[in-house]
Design a protein around this motif. Structure first.
Motif, PDB file in Angstrom:
ATOM      1  N   MET B  54     -20.005  -7.566 -43.558  1.00  0.00           N
ATOM      2  CA  MET B  54     -19.023  -8.341 -42.805  1.00  0.00           C
ATOM      3  C   MET B  54     -18.613  -7.591 -41.531  1.00  0.00           C
ATOM      4  O   MET B  54     -18.522  -8.177 -40.458  1.00  0.00           O
ATOM      5  CB  MET B  54     -17.809  -8.623 -43.686  1.00  0.00           C
ATOM      6  CG  MET B  54     -16.932  -9.687 -43.096  1.00  0.00           C
ATOM      7  SD  MET B  54     -15.714 -10.220 -44.242  1.00  0.00           S
ATOM      8  CE  MET B  54     -16.642 -11.353 -45.181  1.00  0.00           C
ATOM      9  N   GLY B  71     -23.437 -21.247 -31.370  1.00  0.00           N
ATOM     10  CA  GLY B  71     -23.410 -20.994 -32.817  1.00  0.00           C
ATOM     11  C   GLY B  71     -24.796 -20.765 -33.401  1.00  0.00           C
ATOM     12  O   GLY B  71     -24.997 -19.893 -34.247  1.00  0.00           O
ATOM     13  N   THR B  75     -26.230 -17.415 -35.245  1.00  0.00           N
ATOM     14  CA  THR B  75     -26.893 -17.437 -36.558  1.00  0.00           C
ATOM     15  C   THR B  75     -28.244 -16.726 -36.465  1.00  0.00           C
ATOM     16  O   THR B  75     -28.562 -15.872 -37.297  1.00  0.00           O
ATOM     17  CB  THR B  75     -27.088 -18.889 -37.034  1.00  0.00           C
ATOM     18  OG1 THR B  75     -25.867 -19.600 -36.847  1.00  0.00           O
ATOM     19  CG2 THR B  75     -27.516 -18.959 -38.483  1.00  0.00           C
ATOM     20  N   VAL B  79     -29.425 -13.319 -38.279  1.00  0.00           N
ATOM     21  CA  VAL B  79     -30.580 -13.249 -39.192  1.00  0.00           C
ATOM     22  C   VAL B  79     -31.440 -12.034 -38.832  1.00  0.00           C
ATOM     23  O   VAL B  79     -31.872 -11.272 -39.707  1.00  0.00           O
ATOM     24  CB  VAL B  79     -31.400 -14.569 -39.135  1.00  0.00           C
ATOM     25  CG1 VAL B  79     -32.739 -14.420 -39.843  1.00  0.00           C
ATOM     26  CG2 VAL B  79     -30.599 -15.712 -39.766  1.00  0.00           C
ATOM     27  N   PHE B 108     -27.218 -11.723 -45.972  1.00  0.00           N
ATOM     28  CA  PHE B 108     -27.291 -12.810 -44.985  1.00  0.00           C
ATOM     29  C   PHE B 108     -25.947 -13.523 -44.853  1.00  0.00           C
ATOM     30  O   PHE B 108     -25.440 -13.708 -43.759  1.00  0.00           O
ATOM     31  CB  PHE B 108     -28.372 -13.837 -45.375  1.00  0.00           C
ATOM     32  CG  PHE B 108     -29.754 -13.433 -44.956  1.00  0.00           C
ATOM     33  CD1 PHE B 108     -30.102 -13.404 -43.624  1.00  0.00           C
ATOM     34  CD2 PHE B 108     -30.707 -13.070 -45.890  1.00  0.00           C
ATOM     35  CE1 PHE B 108     -31.386 -13.025 -43.215  1.00  0.00           C
ATOM     36  CE2 PHE B 108     -31.995 -12.688 -45.505  1.00  0.00           C
ATOM     37  CZ  PHE B 108     -32.326 -12.665 -44.165  1.00  0.00           C
ATOM     38  N   SER B 109     -25.380 -13.890 -46.006  1.00  0.00           N
ATOM     39  CA  SER B 109     -24.150 -14.689 -45.920  1.00  0.00           C
ATOM     40  C   SER B 109     -22.991 -13.875 -45.350  1.00  0.00           C
ATOM     41  O   SER B 109     -22.224 -14.391 -44.543  1.00  0.00           O
ATOM     42  CB  SER B 109     -23.791 -15.301 -47.272  1.00  0.00           C
ATOM     43  OG  SER B 109     -23.783 -14.324 -48.254  1.00  0.00           O
ATOM     44  N   PHE B 110     -22.876 -12.600 -45.727  1.00  0.00           N
ATOM     45  CA  PHE B 110     -21.723 -11.831 -45.239  1.00  0.00           C
ATOM     46  C   PHE B 110     -21.891 -11.413 -43.768  1.00  0.00           C
ATOM     47  O   PHE B 110     -20.901 -11.353 -43.044  1.00  0.00           O
ATOM     48  CB  PHE B 110     -21.451 -10.624 -46.140  1.00  0.00           C
ATOM     49  CG  PHE B 110     -20.705 -11.012 -47.386  1.00  0.00           C
ATOM     50  CD1 PHE B 110     -19.322 -11.135 -47.366  1.00  0.00           C
ATOM     51  CD2 PHE B 110     -21.361 -11.313 -48.563  1.00  0.00           C
ATOM     52  CE1 PHE B 110     -18.618 -11.533 -48.500  1.00  0.00           C
ATOM     53  CE2 PHE B 110     -20.676 -11.713 -49.699  1.00  0.00           C
ATOM     54  CZ  PHE B 110     -19.301 -11.824 -49.670  1.00  0.00           C
ATOM     55  N   ILE B 112     -23.539 -13.190 -41.476  1.00  0.00           N
ATOM     56  CA  ILE B 112     -23.299 -14.422 -40.695  1.00  0.00           C
ATOM     57  C   ILE B 112     -21.800 -14.744 -40.695  1.00  0.00           C
ATOM     58  O   ILE B 112     -21.213 -15.034 -39.651  1.00  0.00           O
ATOM     59  CB  ILE B 112     -24.136 -15.601 -41.240  1.00  0.00           C
ATOM     60  CG1 ILE B 112     -25.631 -15.330 -40.991  1.00  0.00           C
ATOM     61  CG2 ILE B 112     -23.731 -16.920 -40.593  1.00  0.00           C
ATOM     62  CD1 ILE B 112     -26.583 -16.318 -41.641  1.00  0.00           C
ATOM     63  N   ALA B 113     -21.183 -14.648 -41.883  1.00  0.00           N
ATOM     64  CA  ALA B 113     -19.734 -14.926 -41.957  1.00  0.00           C
ATOM     65  C   ALA B 113     -18.978 -13.956 -41.048  1.00  0.00           C
ATOM     66  O   ALA B 113     -18.071 -14.356 -40.305  1.00  0.00           O
ATOM     67  CB  ALA B 113     -19.248 -14.798 -43.393  1.00  0.00           C
ATOM     68  N   PHE B 116     -19.170 -14.938 -37.369  1.00  0.00           N
ATOM     69  CA  PHE B 116     -18.330 -16.089 -37.001  1.00  0.00           C
ATOM     70  C   PHE B 116     -16.842 -15.755 -37.107  1.00  0.00           C
ATOM     71  O   PHE B 116     -16.043 -16.214 -36.290  1.00  0.00           O
ATOM     72  CB  PHE B 116     -18.702 -17.321 -37.842  1.00  0.00           C
ATOM     73  CG  PHE B 116     -19.916 -18.013 -37.297  1.00  0.00           C
ATOM     74  CD1 PHE B 116     -19.812 -18.979 -36.314  1.00  0.00           C
ATOM     75  CD2 PHE B 116     -21.188 -17.655 -37.726  1.00  0.00           C
ATOM     76  CE1 PHE B 116     -20.937 -19.587 -35.776  1.00  0.00           C
ATOM     77  CE2 PHE B 116     -22.329 -18.246 -37.196  1.00  0.00           C
ATOM     78  CZ  PHE B 116     -22.214 -19.218 -36.217  1.00  0.00           C
ATOM     79  N   ILE B 117     -16.488 -14.936 -38.103  1.00  0.00           N
ATOM     80  CA  ILE B 117     -15.086 -14.496 -38.197  1.00  0.00           C
ATOM     81  C   ILE B 117     -14.761 -13.662 -36.942  1.00  0.00           C
ATOM     82  O   ILE B 117     -13.717 -13.840 -36.314  1.00  0.00           O
ATOM     83  CB  ILE B 117     -14.844 -13.684 -39.498  1.00  0.00           C
ATOM     84  CG1 ILE B 117     -14.898 -14.622 -40.713  1.00  0.00           C
ATOM     85  CG2 ILE B 117     -13.513 -12.940 -39.447  1.00  0.00           C
ATOM     86  CD1 ILE B 117     -14.897 -13.924 -42.064  1.00  0.00           C
ATOM     87  N   ARG B 119     -16.186 -13.848 -34.026  1.00  0.00           N
ATOM     88  CA  ARG B 119     -16.094 -14.716 -32.852  1.00  0.00           C
ATOM     89  C   ARG B 119     -14.702 -15.340 -32.758  1.00  0.00           C
ATOM     90  O   ARG B 119     -14.089 -15.359 -31.688  1.00  0.00           O
ATOM     91  CB  ARG B 119     -17.164 -15.818 -32.919  1.00  0.00           C
ATOM     92  CG  ARG B 119     -17.111 -16.720 -31.686  1.00  0.00           C
ATOM     93  CD  ARG B 119     -18.239 -17.712 -31.636  1.00  0.00           C
ATOM     94  NE  ARG B 119     -18.060 -18.814 -32.571  1.00  0.00           N
ATOM     95  CZ  ARG B 119     -18.595 -20.021 -32.392  1.00  0.00           C
ATOM     96  NH1 ARG B 119     -19.327 -20.256 -31.326  1.00  0.00           N
ATOM     97  NH2 ARG B 119     -18.423 -20.970 -33.276  1.00  0.00           N
ATOM     98  N   ALA B 120     -14.208 -15.820 -33.918  1.00  0.00           N
ATOM     99  CA  ALA B 120     -12.866 -16.429 -33.926  1.00  0.00           C
ATOM    100  C   ALA B 120     -11.801 -15.370 -33.600  1.00  0.00           C
ATOM    101  O   ALA B 120     -10.846 -15.640 -32.863  1.00  0.00           O
ATOM    102  CB  ALA B 120     -12.608 -17.053 -35.292  1.00  0.00           C
TER     103      ALA B 120
END
Lengths: 139, 308
Positions: B54, B71, B75, B79, B108-110, B112-113, B116-117, B119-120
């Motif tokens: 993360m 976005g 992603t 990757v 992958f999921s963490f 990518i998350a 995006f976190i 970016r916000a």
């Protein structure tokens, strides 16, 4: 798959980050299997970013959230499921057109769901987002 | 454009800088953590699979914050970031291919998350909030790294065999090689599967060997030998396979033969293991699935031999 997870494991959504992680996994899957969908989501995002007083953030249950003056009026999950807050009258008339459905969780609310299937759906998605934006602005 | 200019452009690209910094950060943190905690070699805590990825995503987002990146590109770049991290784990940490395949959905999921976190977070330009989030994640990482980690689990399976306990028992203590095709996808792609079992003597205290498809041998010692009823064996030595690498220790195995009184036997297979990789809510799913498939491969073979 998305509805199955929401139905069977939806109770996990309130655990911090769980829904966001699931959405990220879905985003990864879409990137591999249907990358054009991520372009459509970007197009919705860019369209909304131009609207005054609109901010874009992360939805607490995963996806991209659209706010007007900090208050949410729509969000799109990474599988292309667009959830939009309208009022019940507008919702009824749009449902009559046959393109939108009740919100996939909150059926008896002003929320609606619209699934992006193809490039043409982006235009209708923007139309719905603009309706929701106008509604949010009026309130 | 010559090579030097191309290289200069690549190194100065925010995309590359973000990915490189994120990977250097991850390996530095894991390196520091391993050197400070040599008492638990092989143990990989949940922070290494959750917090670090993360933070890697957040680091990349910081580098990309002033670029007009969409976005889909975030992603895609994430990757690439994941693939680099996974490749580095393969080459520098000596992790096996299947092990990395298992861990990849988490990474992958963490990542990518995190991107995006991030970016916000950086859009809001609230430095206090950003520092708080990163500090919280680092705090969780430190506390998690310093905590004791222990997880033991038992997996139990049973199968009905149309043969008496005495007939089944002959194939429980040791059995001839398994020639049936693999039907579990992890075995098909190369995870070692059980092939045969030999025993030094048919008695308590005898040495038993469980031979796997790639030649690996689990050395076992029979600690309970209740003829036609119960066999328990402790695993005394197991191979240091790159796919296992001390991430899981099989401790004990057991076969229980229940006489159904109608010429059939219910064969129960139990295995106990210690898991050294966390979070257990994720890895235990895999460990249980693998153990279960090892059980069924052996027990179906015993059924076949007994019913012959």
């Amino acid at each position: 798959m998305f509805s199955f997870v929401v139905k069977k494991a939806g109770f996990l959504k309130d655990i911090p980050l769980v829904a966001i992680i699931f959405d990220s996994l879905m985003r990864f899957w879409m990137f591999v299997t249907k990358p054009e969908l991520l372009d459509w989501i970007d197009e919705l995002e860019e369209d909304m970013a131009q609207m005054p007083e609109t901010t874009i953030g992360i939805h607490k249950y995963g996806g991209t959230q659209f706010n007007y003056k900090g208050k949410e009026f729509a969000h799109v999950h990474s599988n292309g499921l667009l959830d939009i807050l309208l009022n019940k009258e507008l919702k009824q008339s749009l449902i009559f057109e046959g393109k939108i459905k009740d919100h996939h969780v909150f059926k008896n609310s002003g929320w609606i769901s619209f699934q992006l299937h193809n490039k043409q759906d982006v235009g209708y998605g923007c139309y719905l987002l603009n309706k929701a934006y106008d509604r949010a602005k009026q309130q | 454009m010559n090579l030097k200019e191309t290289l200069y452009k690549v190194v100065n690209s925010k995309t590359v800088q973000g990915i490189l910094t994120a990977n250097i950060f991850a390996f530095l943190v894991i390196g520091i953590q391993s050197s400070l905690m040599p008492k638990d070699p092989g143990i990989l805590v949940f922070s290494e699979f959750v917090i670090i990825p993360m933070l890697m995503g957040i680091i990349t987002a910081w580098f990309w914050k002033d670029t007009r990146i969409r976005g889909k590109q975030i992603t895609g770049h994430s990757v690439v970031n994941c693939l680099i991290a996974i490749s580095m784990s393969f080459f520098f940490l000596g992790e096996g291919f299947i092990c990395l395949l298992i861990v990849s959905p988490l990474i992958f999921s963490f990542i990518i998350a995190g991107a995006f976190i991030g970016r916000a977070m950086f859009k809001k330009r609230n430095q206090k909030l950003n520092i708080s989030i990163v500090s919280l994640l680092l705090g969780v990482f430190i506390v998690d790294s310093l905590s004791d980690h222990y997880h033991e689990n038992m997996v139990s399976d049973e199968i009905l065999i149309h043969a008496t306990p005495a007939e089944v028992w002959q194939h429980v203590v040791a059995f001839d090689p398994i020639y049936q095709k693999e039907n579990y996808w992890l075995f098909k792609i190369g995870m070692p599967s059980p092939m045969a079992t030999t025993v030094s003597e048919h008695k308590l205290g005898a040495n038993r060997k469980c031979i796997f498809s790639n030649g690996y041998i689990f050395d076992e010692k029979i600690v309970k030998f209740d003829i036609n009823k119960n066999l328990i064996f402790d695993i005394v030595d197991q191979p240091k396979d790159p796919e296992i690498m001390g991430h899981i220790d099989i401790k004990r195995g057991e076969f229980i033969l229940k006489d159904n009184g109608n010429g059939t036997t219910t064969l129960v297979g139990n295995s106990w293991y210690n898991l050294h990789v966390f979070p257990t809510w994720y890895y235990d799913l895999w460990a249980e699935s693998i153990t279960r498939n090892v059980h069924f491969r052996v027990m179906k073979h015993i059924k076949l031999l007994s019913e012959r």
